[in-house]
Write a protein that holds these residues in place. Structure first.
Motif, short mmCIF file in Angstrom:
data_model
loop_
_atom_site.label_atom_id
_atom_site.label_comp_id
_atom_site.label_asym_id
_atom_site.label_seq_id
_atom_site.Cartn_x
_atom_site.Cartn_y
_atom_site.Cartn_z
N ASN A 2 0.85 -1.19 0.00
CA ASN A 2 0.00 0.00 0.00
C ASN A 2 0.89 1.24 0.00
O ASN A 2 2.11 1.16 0.14
N ASP A 3 0.25 2.39 -0.15
CA ASP A 3 1.01 3.64 -0.26
C ASP A 3 1.82 3.94 1.00
O ASP A 3 2.89 4.54 0.93
N GLU A 7 6.10 5.12 1.31
CA GLU A 7 6.50 6.45 1.75
C GLU A 7 7.75 6.39 2.61
O GLU A 7 8.04 5.36 3.24
N ARG A 24 2.29 0.49 -10.18
CA ARG A 24 1.22 1.02 -9.33
C ARG A 24 -0.02 1.40 -10.14
O ARG A 24 -1.15 1.20 -9.69
N VAL A 65 4.99 9.60 -3.96
CA VAL A 65 4.59 8.24 -4.32
C VAL A 65 3.84 8.31 -5.64
O VAL A 65 2.67 8.69 -5.69
N SER A 66 4.51 7.96 -6.71
CA SER A 66 3.90 8.06 -8.04
C SER A 66 4.51 7.01 -8.95
O SER A 66 5.62 6.54 -8.74
#
Length: 320
Positions: A2-3, A7, A24, A65-66
């Motif tokens: 998950n994000d 991070e 993603r 986050v990309s």
């Protein structure tokens, strides 16, 4: 993942996190295929690929986050970033070659020292990626040539870079095995034709005219190409896709590694690092980098994402 797991900085799982960022968004394979096609364009295509990878890694180093951008890519900005990366790589590569030449010229021990340096140069390649990413963050070539600062970063967490190096070695080992398998299958398929033509030549060579021999040579060449051609084409496509994916994963892994130096706190490119690498333990999390005031030309800081901008897109290059 998950994000939350993507991070901040953590001293492990560089491949897993890089792969999670790459895949993603749905359709992630599209820009990869475009870059494989761009590699066929001399010079400009390669610069664009390097710049695209470096620009995405720049956002990752900032803590964004990309996934790689799929639409509206600014080709000119990517080529400009690729040019900076190329110049940094070229300068470091020349310095590396000079060191190898000097060591090779040492009496008696020269060949041994040169061989040892070749082994060390594999790790130097990661230092060059750190330098190229630093130049991309600052949008300045000179930032990638600050050897003391780059060495300070590298020596503070050699273990982390070795993890990334292991990821690269494992990846290209997989590519090598896949290439061997493809060529082995193609060679096995070609073997019956080789046996047939070898037997034919041994049987009738004495009575064949020159014209017949030439026709037979073209027939053999056509048979070899018809059998090996599809395998070579498949190998070319697989190698291109794999190389682009490894380029993206490697630069992103270096960007994840660089998060430990808190890029948001960096000042001018000639300033020392604001801190050292953290000790192993629970992974610290840095807050989303906030926009910095526009610097003067004399006090250019690392380029930061603008407030409200689409963080999935590469940041436009400031005027240098």
């Amino acid at each position: 993942m998950n994000d939350a797991e993507l991070e901040g900085f953590r001293p492990d799982r560089y491949f897993a996190r890089s792969w999670a960022l790459l895949t993603r968004d749905p359709g992630w394979i599209k820009p990869v295929l475009v870059m494989v096609a761009a590699a066929l364009v001399p010079v400009v295509g390669v610069l664009g690929i390097l710049g695209y990878a470096a620009e995405w890694a720049r956002l990752t180093a900032w803590g964004v986050v990309s996934s790689p951008k799929q639409r509206g890519v600014q080709v000119g900005a990517c080529i400009a970033s690729g040019w900076r990366v190329f110049v940094v790589m070229l300068v470091w590569g020349i310095a590396n070659a000079l060191v190898s030449a000097v060591l090779g010229a040492v009496p008696l021990l020269g060949p041994l020292l040169a061989f040892v340096w070749v082994i060390c140069s594999m790790f130097v390649g990661l230092m060059i990626m750190v330098a190229a990413l630093r130049a991309t963050i600052y949008q300045k070539i000179v930032a990638g040539l600050r050897v003391p600062t780059i060495w300070q970063m590298v020596k503070s967490d050699v273990a982390g870079l070795m993890r990334i190096f292991g990821m690269q070695v494992a990846g290209f080992a997989i590519l090598w095995v896949a290439s061997v398998v493809v060529m082995l299958v193609a060679t096995i398929a070609l073997l019956p034709k080789v046996v047939y033509y070898a037997d034919y030549i041994a049987e009738f060579d004495a009575i064949m005219s020159d014209g017949t021999r030439m026709a037979l040579a073209f027939e053999i060449l056509g048979g070899v190409l018809s059998t090996l051609g599809p395998a070579l084409l498949l190998l070319f496509v697989l190698t291109g896709i794999f190389s682009v994916v490894m380029l993206l994963l490697s630069y992103t892994a270096v960007a994840l590694w660089m998060r430990q130096f808190n890029v948001a706190a960096w000042g001018r490119e000639e300033d020392p690092l604001p801190g050292t690498a953290p000790l192993p333990g629970p992974a610290p999390t840095y807050a989303q980098p906030t926009p910095a005031p526009q610097p003067t030309p004399e006090e250019a800081s690392p380029v930061v994402p603008e407030e409200g901008a689409d963080q999935d897109q590469p940041i436009e290059k400031d005027a240098e």
